[in-house]
Write a protein that holds these residues in place. Structure first.
Motif: not given
Length: 348
Positions: A8-10, A43-49, A321-324, A340-348
Motif C-alpha cells: 500500500r505504501l509503495e 525508518d529515517s530513510h524510508g517513507i517519511m521522506r 505485520t506491516g510497517i509501523p 495531490e488528489g490521491l486515494e487515501p493511504l489507509l483505504t487503498i
C-alpha cells in the motif's frame, strides 16, 4: 503508530511521484527504495521522506526527466552525471553499470555528480550482493559536523555501505554514517516526541543535548571521535571532489528548498569470481561467521548479530505485520495525498 502494508505504501508513493512528473519507471524505483528502507527498520530513510521528495520535484529542485549519462569511462572506471535526477535512480543506474563492467574486468567503480539524496546507501550496495558481488557505496551529504577541533559545520554524515553475498538467506550488510547517528534518525525521533541519547549531538553553542530539535540545529558528533572525522573527509574526497560534484559547505540539505542539493556519490563492486569461485568464498565466509557467532557473550547480551542481520529480521517481521508509521508521518502523507488528489493511504 499505525501499521501499513508495504504494498500500500509503495502504490501510494508511486502515484504521488507520477503526479509530480516522474516517469512510472523512476517512480517505482524511488518508491521501492523508500519502502524497502522502512521494511528494514531504517525508518529515517524510508517513507517519511516521500513528502520532501514530492515537494522538491514540484519546485523543480529534482529533475523528474533526468538524462543520466556516462560522461567518460576508462577501463573499469566511469564518471556518471545524474542531471539532478532522483538519487535512487541515478545511483541504481551507476551501480548497474558497475555490475556489468565488473563481470568483464573483475572490479568496477563510478564517481557520480549532480545527484540527490538516495536514501539508504545499503540498498545500492545490495544491488551488487544480489548478483554475487561485493558492493560498496559512499556519498556526501549536507554539512552536519565540523572538522575535528573546529566549530564550523563543514562535513556531512557521509555514510559508507558495503554488502557481501552469503549462504544465510541474506547478505552481510554494513551501512553507517560517519557521525554517531544519521541526521534523519534524529528528525524521526523528533516526530515521535522522543529524546536522543547522550553523546549523539551538541547544540549550536557546543553544549551536549538530548533535545532532537537542538541537535538538528547544532552539531552531530563524529563516530570514533577524530577517526570519524577522517572517514568523513575521505568520503567527501571520493564523492564530492573526485566526482566534480559539490562538496563540503556547498552541499544543500534535502530540506533546503533554495536550490538543487548537488550531491555526489562513489559506488562500485568486486566480482568475487575474479579471485575465487563464489561457492568457495561463501564457504570461507561461513567459517568466519561461525567464529563470530560462537563468541562468548558479554554480560547482558543474549546473542551475537552479524552486520545487517537485525535489519533482515525486521524486514521479515514487517512483511508479515506491516510497517509501523508514526501518526505525524501518517498526517503528512494524508496531507500529501489530499493535495495531490490521491486515494487515501489507509483505504487503498
Amino acid at each position: 503508530m499505525k501499521s501499513v502494508e508495504a504494498s500500500r505504501l509503495e502504490k501510494f508513493a508511486v502515484e504521488a511521484l507520477i503526479r509530480v512528473g516522474a516517469t512510472e519507471s523512476d517512480a517505482k524505483t524511488v518508491a521501492t527504495f523508500l519502502v524497502r528502507a522502512s521494511l528494514r527498520g531504517i525508518d529515517s530513510h524510508g517513507i517519511m521522506r516521500l513528502p520532501t521528495y514530492v515537494k522538491r520535484a514540484k519546485q523543480g529542485l529534482i529533475n523528474t526527466h533526468a538524462r543520466i549519462r556516462v560522461v567518460s569511462e576508462v577501463g573499469s572506471l566511469a564518471l556518471v552525471d545524474g542531471d539532478n535526477g532522483f538519487g535512487q535512480v541515478v545511483g541504481k543506474e551507476a551501480m548497474d553499470w558497475c555490475i556489468k563492467r565488473a563481470k568483464e574486468t573483475g572490479i568496477a567503480a563510478a564517481a557520480i555528480r549532480n545527484s540527490n539524496n538516495f536514501g539508504a546507501a545499503s540498498l545500492l550496495a545490495m544491488q551488487a550482493s544480489e548478483k554475487g558481488m561485493i558492493g560498496f557505496v559512499f556519498t556526501n551529504t549536507a554539512p552536519a559536523m565540523p572538522p575535528w577541533g573546529g566549530t564550523t559545520l563543514t562535513l556531512g554524515t557521509n555514510p559508507i555501505a558495503c554488502a557481501v553475498p552469503s549462504d544465510l538467506g541474506f547478505p552481510i550488510v554494513m551501512d553507517m554514517s560517519t557521525t554517531v547517528v544519521a541526521r534523519d534518525k534524529i528528525r524521526a525521533m523528533a516526530k515521535q516526541g522522543k529524546k536522543i541519547p547522550p553523546g549523539w549531538a551538541l547544540d549550536k553553542l557546543g553544549r551536549p543535548t538530548e533535545d532532537p530539535l537542538e541537535a538538528l540545529d547544532g552539531i552531530l558528533l563524529p563516530v570514533g571521535s577524530h577517526k570519524g572525522y577522517c572517514l568523513a573527509f575521505m568520503v567527501e574526497v571520493l564523492s564530492g571532489v573526485l566526482s566534480g560534484s559539490l562538496f563540503g559547505r556547498d552541499v544543500r540539505q534535502i530540506y533546503d528548498f533554495t536550490g538543487p542539493q548537488g550531491v555526489g556519490h562513489f559506488v562500485g563492486c568486486i566480482n568475487i569470481e575474479g579471485i575465487m569461485p563464489l561457492n568457495e568464498f561463501k564457504h570461507r565466509l561461513a567459517q568466519l561467521i561461525a567464529q563470530v557467532k560462537s563468541s562468548d557473550l558479554a554480560e547482558g547480551c543474549e546473542r551475537i548479530y552479524l552486520p545487517g542481520e537485525i535489519e533482515f529480521n525486521i524486514e521479515q517481521e514487517r512483511l508479515r505485520t506491516g510497517i509501523p508509521v508514526p501518526e505525524e508521518v501518517i498526517r503528512e502523507l494524508a496531507n500529501l495525498g489530499e493535495y495531490e488528489g490521491l486515494e487515501p493511504l489507509l483505504t487503498i
